[in-house]
Write an enzyme that holds these catalytic residues in place. Structure first.
Site, mmCIF file in Angstrom:
data_model
loop_
_atom_site.group_PDB
_atom_site.id
_atom_site.type_symbol
_atom_site.label_atom_id
_atom_site.label_comp_id
_atom_site.label_asym_id
_atom_site.label_seq_id
_atom_site.Cartn_x
_atom_site.Cartn_y
_atom_site.Cartn_z
ATOM 1 N N GLY A 158 0.790 -1.217 0.000
ATOM 2 C CA GLY A 158 0.000 0.000 0.000
ATOM 3 C C GLY A 158 0.824 1.269 0.000
ATOM 4 N N SER A 279 16.207 -1.220 -0.183
ATOM 5 C CA SER A 279 17.022 -0.529 0.823
ATOM 6 C C SER A 279 17.205 0.939 0.440
ATOM 7 C CB SER A 279 18.378 -1.222 0.985
ATOM 8 O OG SER A 279 19.038 -0.732 2.147
ATOM 9 N N LYS A 282 20.381 5.779 3.194
ATOM 10 C CA LYS A 282 20.561 6.098 4.615
ATOM 11 C C LYS A 282 21.137 4.926 5.404
ATOM 12 C CE LYS A 282 17.075 9.726 4.602
ATOM 13 N NZ LYS A 282 16.954 9.742 3.133
ATOM 14 N N GLY A 324 8.014 12.120 -4.971
ATOM 15 C CA GLY A 324 6.579 11.910 -4.877
ATOM 16 C C GLY A 324 6.120 10.850 -3.915
ATOM 17 N N SER A 325 7.037 10.185 -3.208
ATOM 18 C CA SER A 325 6.598 9.159 -2.260
ATOM 19 C C SER A 325 5.894 9.809 -1.077
ATOM 20 C CB SER A 325 7.795 8.335 -1.766
ATOM 21 O OG SER A 325 8.695 9.154 -1.047
#
Length: 501
Positions: A158, A279, A282, A324-325
């Site tokens: 989702g 991954s 970071k 856009g995430s």
């Protein structure tokens, strides 16, 4: 050359009279969604002046303002999936100057080249379509051949990455798509969206199965992986918000580390053929709890690969920010602009590597098919972008002038952030592969005994049992101390900030 046309109300113009544009026109005519398509707009001198199924072709595109007088109801759909970002930007600016306010766009060529384009795939144009570099073109039909007839499970289906993987997987010929996630509403939305796409003719006839569950439950994960008989797992689920996880470090480790371990253990036991961890940059010399949790997730994948059964492949794919995430700066900037500003930027020197979500997911899917057991991969992110430059571009896209109409304020870096994020360690030595934009890293596994011992230290901090003392369970300070002892870069980061570890 421009060929004039008659005037009608509520007109729709399709930009591009090629394969995708004509597919859209056929789709509209078949479903009778609009009264009609007013015209195609194209630059090809060989088609300007012709008609396709009674629809005239006008052009060139840059001169359309001379003959088209737009109304507020008129709409344009950019249907040139192979166009580079620079050309999309020019077309968008031309349409805006010509009076179009309702502009949609089709997805990239990788999502339509192997089948007819559909109107349902068109969406409102946004800054992602005109910012940054031109995405690499990948044929989904070719790169997803390994999925044909397979059962594929996506954790975090989702979310932004999981959702886009699911959309692209519709074209892969998979037998079943299992949409796994903890959030009921997000799984409901992606499940409904995929079914609408299928109903409108997008993709192939995969069976879609939504599954609500928590990957922190080891027994449940083993049950789900066994019951679904899934062949391939894309592990996208993770908590990701850096400042929030600094305030909730135990939850970060409980979910990202032990959740990943539970999925891996279930996949090894099943056995699943391919496991791909999503991954992040970071995880490289991490300076935040989130980074540390993904660092350990990478090490867990390499450890699982060392004990994989014959025919099993465990790997991770690392990349940086995606435009856009959910929770990323682009939606935040857009919201701030809609509210009249100011747009907030941490620091003038802050910069990040960016890639669009569709491009990142196409590369992940390709890597999942060609990747080898125990391999570490990195997506080539191109050059970094200064956040201040991105903020100014998005303000201009929205029709405002930076500092005059919408102000930009610098608020300073948040806890766990650094001005620049490295993509790899020097000792990882990224090398090119046979596939564009996919690099392979030299593995840097953690000693299996050290990893096991660290997990033993962390487990009672995350999970309550009768044997766990009350002052240990959910003790954030003890958890930070354990992480800092195992990860020097995190210890250095906390020391610089004055934190006691």
């Amino acid at each position: 050359m421009i060929t004039a046309m008659g005037k009608s109300d509520n007109r729709l113009y399709i930009i591009g009279a090629g394969f995708a544009g004509r597919s859209i026109a056929d789709d509209i005519k078949r479903k009778k969604i609009y009264g009609s398509v007013a015209a195609f707009l194209d630059d090809d001198k060989n088609v300007i002046g012709q008609e396709f199924d009674g629809i005239p072709v006008l052009g060139p595109i840059d001169n359309i303002a001379q003959v088209i007088r737009c109304t507020a109801e008129d709409e344009a759909i950019i249907a040139i999936p192979s166009a580079p970002t620079e050309r999309i930007r020019t077309i968008y600016e031309t349409l805006k100057k010509s009076g179009f306010s309702r502009i949609k766009i089709l997805p990239g060529i990788s999502q339509v080249v192997d089948g007819a384009a559909h109107l349902v795939q068109a969406r409102a144009i946004d800054p992602l379509d005109i910012l940054g570099r031109t995405p690499v073109t990948i044929s989904l039909k070719e790169s997803l051949a390994y999925l044909r007839g397979k059962r594929v499970l996506i954790t975090g289906a989702g979310g932004s990455i999981g959702g886009e993987l699911s959309r692209q997987l519709l074209s892969g010929g998979a037998e079943r798509l299992y949409l796994f996630g903890h959030g009921e509403n997000s799984i409901y939305r992606i499940d409904r969206e995929l079914r609408v796409l299928q109903r409108e003719g997008v993709g192939e006839a995969a069976t879609i199965v939504p599954i609500i569950g928590d990957m922190r439950d080891a027994q449940y994960m083993r049950y789900i992986i066994m019951q679904t008989h899934c062949d391939i797992v894309f592990h996208c689920a993770a908590y990701k918000q850096v400042p929030l996880l600094e305030e909730n470090p135990v939850a970060a480790v409980e979910n990202n580390v032990f959740g990943t371990k539970n999925v891996l253990d279930a996949c090894r036991a099943a056995p699943v053929q391919r496991f791909v961890l999503i991954s992040t940059d970071k995880a490289v010399a991490p300076v935040s709890v989130y980074g540390a949790s993904k660092f350990l997730s990478e090490k867990l994948v390499l450890d699982a690969a060392s004990g994989a059964q014959h025919g099993q492949h465990f790997m991770f794919v690392r990349f940086a920010n995606v435009l856009g995430s959910r929770g990323s700066i682009l939606p935040l900037f857009m919201e701030q602009i809609q509210n009249g500003g100011p747009v907030t930027v941490t620091d003038p020197a802050m910069e990040r590597y960016f890639m669009t979500i569709p491009e990142a997911c196409s590369l992940v899917l390709q890597t999942g098919g060609v990747g080898m057991n125990g391999a570490s991969y990195l997506l080539d992110m191109g050059a970094p972008i200064k956040i201040i430059d991105l903020a100014e571009q998005i303000i201009r896209f929205s029709g405002f002038e930076p500092y005059r109409d919408i102000d930009i304020q610098f608020i300073g870096p948040r806890k766990g952030e650094r001005a620049r994020e490295p993509l790899w360690l020097p000792e990882e030595q990224p090398e090119e592969t046979a596939y564009p934009k996919v690099l392979q890293l030299k593995n840097q596994p953690m000693d299996s005994g050290q990893l096991t011992q660290l997990l033993k230290q962390l487990a009672p901090l995350c999970f309550a049992t009768e044997a766990v003392p009350p002052d240990t369970y959910r003790n954030a300070q003890k958890l930070i101390t354990a992480l800092c002892t195992a990860i020097p870069s995190l210890k250095e980061s906390y020391a610089r900030s004055g934190a006691v570890v």
